[in-house]
Scaffold this active site. Sequence first.
Site, PDB file in Angstrom:
ATOM      1  CB  SER A 145      -0.796  -0.667   1.298  1.00 32.25           C
ATOM      2  OG  SER A 145      -2.159   0.361   1.045  1.00 32.25           O
ATOM      3  CG  ASP A 299      -2.618   3.950  -1.477  1.00 26.56           C
ATOM      4  OD1 ASP A 299      -3.464   4.257  -2.425  1.00 26.56           O
ATOM      5  OD2 ASP A 299      -2.758   3.005  -0.825  1.00 26.56           O
ATOM      6  CG  ASP A 301      -2.394  -0.438  -2.608  1.00 30.35           C
ATOM      7  OD1 ASP A 301      -2.301   0.962  -2.009  1.00 30.35           O
ATOM      8  OD2 ASP A 301      -3.327  -0.942  -2.353  1.00 30.35           O
ATOM      9  CG  ASP A 303      -5.824   0.292  -1.468  1.00 30.98           C
ATOM     10  OD1 ASP A 303      -5.094   1.556  -1.143  1.00 30.98           O
ATOM     11  OD2 ASP A 303      -6.179  -0.506  -0.493  1.00 30.98           O
TER      12      ASP A 303
END
Length: 559
Positions: A145, A299, A301, A303
């Site tokens: 993340s 961010d 990734d 999400d």
Amino acid sequence: MEYREKMQAWLNDPCIDEASKAEIRAIDDEQELEDRFYKELEFGTAGLRGILGAGTNRMNRYVIARASQGLADTILAEGPAAAKKGIVIAHDVRHGSELFTKIAAEVFAANGIKTYVFKDICPTPMLSYGVRYLGTQSGIVITASHNPKNYNGYKVYWDKGSQILSDVADRIQEAIAALAFKDVKSLDFEKGLDAGIIEYCPEALDQAYYHATLIRALREDVDKSIKVVYTPLNGTGNKPVRHVLAERGFESIHVVAEQENPDPDFTTVGYPNPEDVKAFKYAEALGDELGAELLLATDPDCDRVSMEVRHDGKYVSFTGNQIGSLLAHYILSSLYEKKGLFEGGAIVKSIVTGDLPKRIAKSYGVATFETLTGFKNICALANRWDETKEYTFLYGFEESIGYVYGDHVRDKDGVIAAMLIVEMAAYYKKQGKTLVDVLNELFIQYGYHKEFLKSLVLEGMDGAERIARMMAHFRAADYQAFGELGVTECVDFNEENPVGRSNVLKYYLDDGSWFAVRPSGTEPKIKLYIYVVDRDEAVAAKKVKALEDAVVAELESVK
């Protein structure tokens, strides 16, 4: 077994390659060696997350392979149908992500589990959607993340497309604990492709995800000339976010060139977390140059998403709670104006997220439910309501800039959230308002909701032990007041309660304010959340500062 014994056993294991052993032998810092071997990297309800490197308490090919064998054993225990349904794997831009994806796929294939792999980097929400689209038993995304560049992780999803809960996580952990490295099966990736047990995900999956996102647009009466600067922070969001914004017809989307393409070192940002305003440095510079009205960042990734808005000539940042409140208001008011809210609609937030969206939802006759922290818990309600039809899941969110609208994705989704934020800003621009104006209108209507969030980072074994002492200290104390505010109730979520058990303490105060302390489940930190509300903005700000001083001092007194 002491860490030195664990280290020696690891060095003696014939399954470990010589390069990894050499990495350990070259370390002359005893504290570093202890941190690498004092425990095994824990598999929790978020899967694995840790620092890259050799050792039992690090992310490396051996930890990935063993975890994958444990997950494979858990899938096989579900029966032959589960193996046939298979698993889908995605990865982000980080160091090791592509390698870890192949290692995991090789393990599943060797166990006879049908394995689908995203060929290119992929945002986490598309993996969640992919589980549902392909009908797999499980899914994995290799990502850490928003952590710094030296981290990676392994998030596991189950058949509904949401992250695993403790019932499945405990079974996987038990399976992992029973395995040595020599027990791990593996089939060469290319041979798996040739045999058809490994297969790349079809392009139709991507297109279906985009369609499912785009059909959830709420309004067309917006100013599509709004000027937006977007940064994917060198992560996976670049193509998906730009694609949906282009499909929506937004004409002036400008990407930060230095942060456009994948960079596992996150060279221009260091800590790629859009919650931190420092992540907007390059976006602000480009925004000033272009006169952009909205800055957007996802961010690595993709999400999570955050934003800044130009207001009175300067960029104003927003907290996750404020963005969540604006989205709640925009979504619910738009649905209401289009067709009225259908009976049984509900929004879901975590226990450490602010209460302003709850007040907004109530004004529209929409129920609000609270869960433990994490979208695995938020989306567990969407999964349950699939079966019971008791409510319709409208919107889920957390204070840590995670949002999802609709139920096609069972995790936070930076792509759809980015689309709605741009649409929302464009809608209010047409009315002559910025999102700062809209937030102030909400405060006037529902009260000034002020907050203070702080994370104390405490790394390593000593840090983990100090965090445990902090929680024990608070549990042992019978607090009657913090500052001038009396304590009316303390809820220890480690004890039996309707929401579920978690290592969280939440203190309710006599004016309706509250605060919570919680160790992070994925990072070496303890978090403090303070929320107050008052009709007078200055009074609300004063309350927050008083609580901040009192609670932080109490935390830091524990050595």
